[in-house]
Scaffold this active site. Structure first.
Site, PDB file in Angstrom:
ATOM      1  N   TYR A  83       0.828  -1.142   0.022  1.00  0.00           N
ATOM      2  CA  TYR A  83       0.206  -0.093  -0.008  1.00  0.00           C
ATOM      3  C   TYR A  83       0.893   1.201   0.113  1.00  0.00           C
ATOM      4  CZ  TYR A  83      -3.142   3.764   1.840  1.00  0.00           C
ATOM      5  OH  TYR A  83      -3.888   4.881   2.091  1.00  0.00           O
TER       6      TYR A  83
ATOM      7  N   SER B 292      -4.882  11.945   8.410  1.00  0.00           N
ATOM      8  CA  SER B 292      -5.624  11.672   7.423  1.00  0.00           C
ATOM      9  C   SER B 292      -7.357  11.270   7.662  1.00  0.00           C
ATOM     10  CB  SER B 292      -5.117  10.374   6.602  1.00  0.00           C
ATOM     11  OG  SER B 292      -5.847   9.878   5.395  1.00  0.00           O
TER      12      SER B 292
ATOM     13  N   TYR C  54     -10.990  14.436   2.790  1.00  0.00           N
ATOM     14  CA  TYR C  54     -11.309  13.974   1.450  1.00  0.00           C
ATOM     15  C   TYR C  54     -12.793  14.518   1.730  1.00  0.00           C
ATOM     16  CZ  TYR C  54      -7.187  11.080   0.894  1.00  0.00           C
ATOM     17  OH  TYR C  54      -5.988  10.680   0.540  1.00  0.00           O
TER      18      TYR C  54
ATOM     19  N   GLN D 218      -6.487  16.285   7.575  1.00  0.00           N
ATOM     20  CA  GLN D 218      -6.515  16.527   6.209  1.00  0.00           C
ATOM     21  C   GLN D 218      -8.055  15.823   5.827  1.00  0.00           C
ATOM     22  OE1 GLN D 218      -6.766  13.087   4.405  1.00  0.00           O
ATOM     23  NE2 GLN D 218      -7.231  14.121   2.583  1.00  0.00           N
TER      24      GLN D 218
ATOM     25  N   THR E  98      -7.597  17.942   0.395  1.00  0.00           N
ATOM     26  CA  THR E  98      -7.196  17.238  -0.707  1.00  0.00           C
ATOM     27  C   THR E  98      -7.851  17.427  -2.072  1.00  0.00           C
ATOM     28  OG1 THR E  98      -5.907  15.565   0.616  1.00  0.00           O
ATOM     29  CG2 THR E  98      -6.477  15.074  -1.634  1.00  0.00           C
TER      30      THR E  98
ATOM     31  N   ARG F 140      -4.547   1.073  -8.191  1.00  0.00           N
ATOM     32  CA  ARG F 140      -3.450   0.735  -7.665  1.00  0.00           C
ATOM     33  C   ARG F 140      -3.295  -0.706  -7.689  1.00  0.00           C
ATOM     34  NH1 ARG F 140      -4.587   4.992  -2.991  1.00  0.00           N
ATOM     35  NH2 ARG F 140      -4.764   6.811  -4.281  1.00  0.00           N
TER      36      ARG F 140
ATOM     37  N   LYS G  70      -4.107  20.912  -1.070  1.00  0.00           N
ATOM     38  CA  LYS G  70      -3.399  19.834  -1.492  1.00  0.00           C
ATOM     39  C   LYS G  70      -3.610  19.137  -2.740  1.00  0.00           C
ATOM     40  CE  LYS G  70      -0.982  15.636   0.374  1.00  0.00           C
ATOM     41  NZ  LYS G  70      -1.807  14.620  -0.707  1.00  0.00           N
TER      42      LYS G  70
ATOM     43  N   HIS H 222       0.008  13.282  -5.261  1.00  0.00           N
ATOM     44  CA  HIS H 222      -0.557  12.426  -4.586  1.00  0.00           C
ATOM     45  C   HIS H 222       0.412  11.028  -4.439  1.00  0.00           C
ATOM     46  CE1 HIS H 222      -4.600  11.604  -2.308  1.00  0.00           C
ATOM     47  NE2 HIS H 222      -3.990  10.478  -2.238  1.00  0.00           N
TER      48      HIS H 222
END
Length: 387
Positions: free
Chosen positions: A25, A107, A130, A128, A156, A165, A252, A276
């Site tokens: 990860y 986060s 999202y 942070q 973000t 990923r 960001k 990122h």
């Protein structure tokens, strides 16, 4: 304790001690991972100018980032699942950052909750965000961050949809890990990690489970996050969120000069040049390569920071000499955390600081604020080989 002289030393220990799922990860990017690799390798194209016969005494790497006094121009970047790299990982990383005098950024997708970190630290940390579709959740998490004493929101912008990923999909990434046969065989060799996890109650996404509607376990969480990232995030919504926060905001995920100009108009305290960590748009240029065009675009309108590929104090020095007011480390501190817990994060910061301080002196400067482009040798086509 093994002798640690570089971030690579911590990386090797981390690779041995962290479960494969969580190592992958951290140590991966999206698609072909080209941007992930370029973030690191592009630093090597920039050279430092050595100066001699200068007074190197009385040096200081202290400066400010978005108005906060810091011991060096480095902050710990927001990294999801940090509490799966080491038990209570966000708490341990926040403590190390606090003691070292640099900001820690929590986060949204952390394992330890906002309240967990606040309970175990004294210095305000950054949070942070999202952006999710669920307006009630959005308002509630901003309230929780304010109540916990967070003085800065890091918003973000580059994760409205998730870049693919491959390793995470193949590993079936989850928190806690699903007990498949391959996972159990891997965990059987990671006894340090396992003992730590047995000793903590923090094994789920603490900011979300129990706070978001319809989320009571990790299986529902995975579907919720996939559905909740807001693809409609635009500059109007950015400004609305900034009004909701009513405090200092850092934006960001800026990688384009025109986007940087738009970000500067919002009144943000700073913007972070970032892709990122190469985990979103593969094939985008590295952060260090886009730093100068963005600095040229915004001038003095907004403070510019940089995130991506930093593995040494020299990387920090190069970014600052180019004009960044601050930098962020993500993987570098995670390597330390996964290798040795809080002590490993502290060691990562020590390694970066020592190299930053020594290299600054050998460049003939005593104050980090005095570093500039005249301390660098940059290829003529470093930012201009693409039309």
């Amino acid at each position: 304790m093994p002798v640690i002289t570089s971030i690579d030393d911590l990386h090797r220990l981390y690779a041995r001690r962290a479960p494969k799922m969580f190592y992958d990860y951290t140590e991966s990017g999206s698609w072909t991972e080209q941007t992930f690799r370029d973030n690191i390798s592009d630093f090597s194209e920039i050279r430092l100018r050595q100066k001699v016969a200068v007074d190197m005494s009385g040096r200081s790497t202290a400066t400010t980032m978005a108005g906060r006094e810091v011991s060096m121009p480095v902050a710990l970047a927001p990294v999801g699942l940090t509490g799966m790299q080491h038990a209570d990982g966000e708490i341990k990383a926040a403590r190390a950052a606090e003691k070292f005098g640099v900001p820690f950024t929590l986060s949204t997708m952390s394992i330890c909750s906002i309240e967990d970190v606040a309970e175990h630290t004294d210095t305000p940390f950054w949070f942070q965000l999202y952006v999710m579709k669920d307006e009630d959740f959005l308002r509630d998490i901003l309230r929780r961050a304010r109540d916990a004493g967070c003085d800065t929101l890091v918003l973000t912008l580059d994760l409205q949809i998730l870049g693919q990923r491959h390793k995470d999909l193949k590993n079936g990434l989850s928190a806690p890990p699903k007990l498949t046969i391959p996972t159990m065989l891997d965990l059987a060799t990671k006894w340090r990690w396992g003992l730590g996890m047995l000793g903590t109650k923090r094994r789920k996404f603490g900011n979300i489970v129990g706070h978001a509607k319809g989320v009571s376990d990790t299986s529902s969480l995975m579907s919720w996050t996939a559905e909740q990232f807001d693809p409609q995030l635009d500059w109007k919504k950015v400004e609305r969120i900034m009004d909701m926060w009513d405090g200092k905001v850092i934006l960001k995920g800026v990688l384009d000069p025109e986007d940087a100009k738009m970000a500067a108009k919002t009144g943000a305290a700073a913007i972070i040049v970032s892709n990122h960590g190469g985990r979103q748009l593969d094939g985008a240029l590295s952060s260090i390569r886009m730093l100068q065009p963005i600095l040229d675009a915004v001038g003095d309108d907004v403070e510019v920071h940089m995130d991506g590929g930093i593995r040494s104090g020299q990387d920090v020095l190069k970014a600052v000499a180019m004009g960044a007011r601050g930098t962020y480390i993500g993987r570098a501190f995670v390597y330390g955390l996964g290798a040795m817990g809080e002590a490993g994060v502290t060691r990562a910061l020590e390694v970066i600081h020592k190299e930053l301080d020594t290299s600054m002196a050998l460049c003939g400067e005593r104050q980090i604020a005095d570093m500039g482009r005249d301390n660098l040798l940059i290829p003529h086509d470093f930012t201009g080989r693409w039309a």
